[in-house]
Design a protein around this motif. Sequence first.
Motif, PDB file in Angstrom:
ATOM      1  N   SER B 119       0.846  -1.191   0.000  1.00 39.42           N
ATOM      2  CA  SER B 119       0.000   0.000   0.000  1.00 39.42           C
ATOM      3  C   SER B 119       0.882   1.243   0.000  1.00 39.42           C
ATOM      4  N   LYS B 121       1.085   5.678  -0.293  1.00 43.55           N
ATOM      5  CA  LYS B 121       0.461   6.996  -0.231  1.00 43.55           C
ATOM      6  C   LYS B 121       0.778   7.762  -1.524  1.00 43.55           C
ATOM      7  N   CYS B 151      -0.163   6.542  -7.283  1.00 51.73           N
ATOM      8  CA  CYS B 151      -1.578   6.956  -7.278  1.00 51.73           C
ATOM      9  C   CYS B 151      -1.932   7.704  -8.564  1.00 51.73           C
ATOM     10  N   GLU B 177      -8.063   3.786  -1.720  1.00 56.04           N
ATOM     11  CA  GLU B 177      -8.738   4.733  -0.839  1.00 56.04           C
ATOM     12  C   GLU B 177      -9.002   5.970  -1.684  1.00 56.04           C
ATOM     13  N   ASP B 187     -12.902   2.963   0.889  1.00 53.79           N
ATOM     14  CA  ASP B 187     -11.974   2.017   0.294  1.00 53.79           C
ATOM     15  C   ASP B 187     -12.784   1.174  -0.675  1.00 53.79           C
ATOM     16  N   LEU B 202      -1.959   4.197   9.449  1.00 56.52           N
ATOM     17  CA  LEU B 202      -2.345   3.964   8.067  1.00 56.52           C
ATOM     18  C   LEU B 202      -3.750   3.398   8.053  1.00 56.52           C
ATOM     19  N   THR B 232      -6.173   8.605  -2.588  1.00 53.19           N
ATOM     20  CA  THR B 232      -5.275   8.947  -1.478  1.00 53.19           C
ATOM     21  C   THR B 232      -4.485   7.751  -0.956  1.00 53.19           C
ATOM     22  N   GLN B 233      -4.764   6.590  -1.481  1.00 54.70           N
ATOM     23  CA  GLN B 233      -3.927   5.420  -1.176  1.00 54.70           C
ATOM     24  C   GLN B 233      -4.226   4.345  -2.216  1.00 54.70           C
ATOM     25  N   THR B 235      -3.408   0.195  -3.093  1.00 56.53           N
ATOM     26  CA  THR B 235      -2.818  -1.093  -2.735  1.00 56.53           C
ATOM     27  C   THR B 235      -2.621  -1.867  -4.030  1.00 56.53           C
TER      28      THR B 235
END
Lengths: 487, 487
Positions: B119, B121, B151, B177, B187, B202, B232-233, B235
């Motif tokens: 994951s 940022k 991202c 996210e 999510d 996190l 914003t995140q 994975t």
Amino acid sequence: MRRVFSTQAIQTAIEKSLPDFEKVAGSSAVRTQESVRRQFARDESHFISPPPAVVLEPTNVEQVSKFMKICNDRGIPVVPFGTGTGLEGGSMSTLGGVCISTQQIIGEPQLREQDFVCSVKPSTTRIALNDAIKHSGLFFPVDPGADASVCGMVATSASGTNAIRYGTMKENVINLEVVLADGTILDTKGKGRCPRFAPFQLRFTKTCRKSSAGFNFTELFVGSEGTLGVITQATVKVHPRPQFFSAAVCAFSSVHQAASTVVEILQWSIPVARIELLDTVQVQASNAYSNLSLREAPTLFIEFHGSSEKEVADQTAAVEDICKSHEALDFDSGASPDKMANLWKARHNAYYAALALRKGARGFTTDVCVPISKLADVISETRADLDEHEILGTVVGHVGDGNFHVILPTIEEDKTEHRKIQSFSDRLVRRALAADGTCTGEHGIGLGKRKYLREELGENTIRLMHTVKKALDPKNILNPGKVLPEL
Amino acid sequence: MRRVFSTQAIQTAIEKSLPDFEKVAGSSAVRTQESVRRQFARDESHFISPPPAVVLEPTNVEQVSKFMKICNDRGIPVVPFGTGTGLEGGSMSTLGGVCISTQQIIGEPQLREQDFVCSVKPSTTRIALNDAIKHSGLFFPVDPGADASVCGMVATSASGTNAIRYGTMKENVINLEVVLADGTILDTKGKGRCPRFAPFQLRFTKTCRKSSAGFNFTELFVGSEGTLGVITQATVKVHPRPQFFSAAVCAFSSVHQAASTVVEILQWSIPVARIELLDTVQVQASNAYSNLSLREAPTLFIEFHGSSEKEVADQTAAVEDICKSHEALDFDSGASPDKMANLWKARHNAYYAALALRKGARGFTTDVCVPISKLADVISETRADLDEHEILGTVVGHVGDGNFHVILPTIEEDKTEHRKIQSFSDRLVRRALAADGTCTGEHGIGLGKRKYLREELGENTIRLMHTVKKALDPKNILNPGKVLPEL
């Protein structure tokens, strides 16, 4: 957005609409006989539902569009129905209403060999697709066991034994023709203009394997289970059939050792094509049902694909080393092609083998998926749970994806047993969720898993599902009561 | 649904909101200095836009949510901005408005080694991600050349040289996210509960590699280019780093022969990791820029990954045979690791090499993708088009996916030349569409490709895009004027 359907109002609206349905596709496409309707009242799950009030059998997308428009205008619920091989009640007509059977929308699979893609109509099952393209040396790898229609597999986001190497439906669908609630027909990635297939009156779809153009609607419809649209054509990736195969069967002292072996095989990046776990009870069931003589222990079935004999031999040897380091009881990789075919047939028949453990039983099947790191623990705990509660059940799984099933042969009429099994299933799902897993790896939500979805996805994601559902199907006529939990 | 923004009204609303923005994240996160704003007025494309009225630099998802809520309440347009490496103007603040720079949302990549997921940022670029996980023997394969944020790569549905073997972003993202227009945080595949990362504060996300639970929102946000939410995140899947590599360089008598070779390599199912085409002009440019001495002819750069020396040697030999059957001028597979690294560096620098052909030039880049069967023809026609119109341009491509670029070094101020290049670009896109291809394989739609989208996807799919956009962003504040063509 919840809309309350009155059964009486639905029935009246349908009765009034029958002549209009007949105008669209002729009277033979509008089936109201009880014997016919009853055929569309069940899938392969344990769910029981009333039959639909009418079954419509369109033969092309334009008829689907007209049927949808009529139903949308009059607020009649519509449930799309494929081969009826679903396992979560997703195609049950719980409100009566209209069932659109897609199986009369026929057409030869349109293979574009050089592009490794093939377009199929709803009547084409995965086996029919593979038969149709056999001559080309290509194959469609997604294999959920049942001979489902490819479009139905899109709807439930199916996968199966080959997913570890070839991906699930999501990774293998590149374009969809969909009919929306209001009758709009669209191709998610656009409609091609290649004249080659024009004589067949096929809506030819774009076949690029990669695109960043516009929203990814293809994937939005994959796994939407008939709640967002009716899928009337799917263009899927097909793959070169591997030239060399080999298989291995390996028994272990515990499911934990078997699952740990899988994790290590993945870590070594050995490109196994299938890796399937059968626990001891399943091995016993399969021995009896498929006339095998496997050692009664947790067992991995593994298949290797490659472009040379050496390549598959190397993969096999590497996996053998890993199995042995996990205290494998034996490792048999010397199977003849016939024996190999038998083994995989037995794997595919695992469901029926499990049911045969108990006379007159129907199957209750669970389908969780967890991160690989949690797999060994979650499977061990699940086996212990079955034993502790004295529940007859077998564990089988596409363990390379972290996905496994428990097959529970149950007697439908036994309410006490049903409650006991339901409690087990709840514990299993909660165990998977606690391990950051999902309540369904491949069977979909349907009716059976709605109650877990909020817990899994969170309130905000559920709200977004409703936002999108409301935007695409404002009257909530498409498969109402499925997938989305109440707001 | 189109909303007409008045620049003056936006400016007024923003001025009034500045104190509220400061309350959310402190005055240092609210940047109104012209020098700062100008940094967010360009990406790597040829588009020119006014700077945003204000740049907001949130450090966490809660701040993004609060900023979005303020902007949504007051109808202020918001453009998310990552590393600014986009090529289609997708992060230009064409209306002034608010730019949310995501690069201060920092955090160590959270690797879950056994699950092959990580994951990240928004501040983490693909190179930073790979540096952070190097010790594990795993790597993140998607490689668009530029050191974009992961991202941001989600937002544009990026891919690049490795996609043929490892897939594009779409196949490699498993959970996102996202902050919606109204500030809702969600999510896409649910939020995990694993306590392991709690100390790092996190939001831990679910990491199942497979799921059929609920709508596929992950993929809906992949490629949405900031029009549906702020990511914003992410994975993502990470893969075991191959233990053995090898590379080959092969020159051909024509681009047609080179492209035909690619088709045959795919048909033989040889799992090449990368297969890149450089046409003669690009080879000349790269020779000069990267100090190479490649033969000046259409050339394939090929990379092989495997788990044994033998495996990559077998792949190399098989590809050599195919190349020779297509009249390869030479086939060099004996490169040392250093030389190999140099070659791929040269490939990555192809864009800058092309620009260096002309002093003071900026790049105008095209990005079409066609079915593999049409690739040889479409590339040949494109090269002929450049030559016929005496346009300086190089052809480079991820040809295994049917995806290729033309890099056109242009002088920004020369309006006549700009028109000439724009006409060429139009012809190229129409040629790709006529071959059932797409106007963008990996750069996205942004500003530059909006005009082609209706032609590519069809009116009904465009309407569905608007339906979904309106449902998720009713005030049309998220990156207005991008991606979606007018209704």
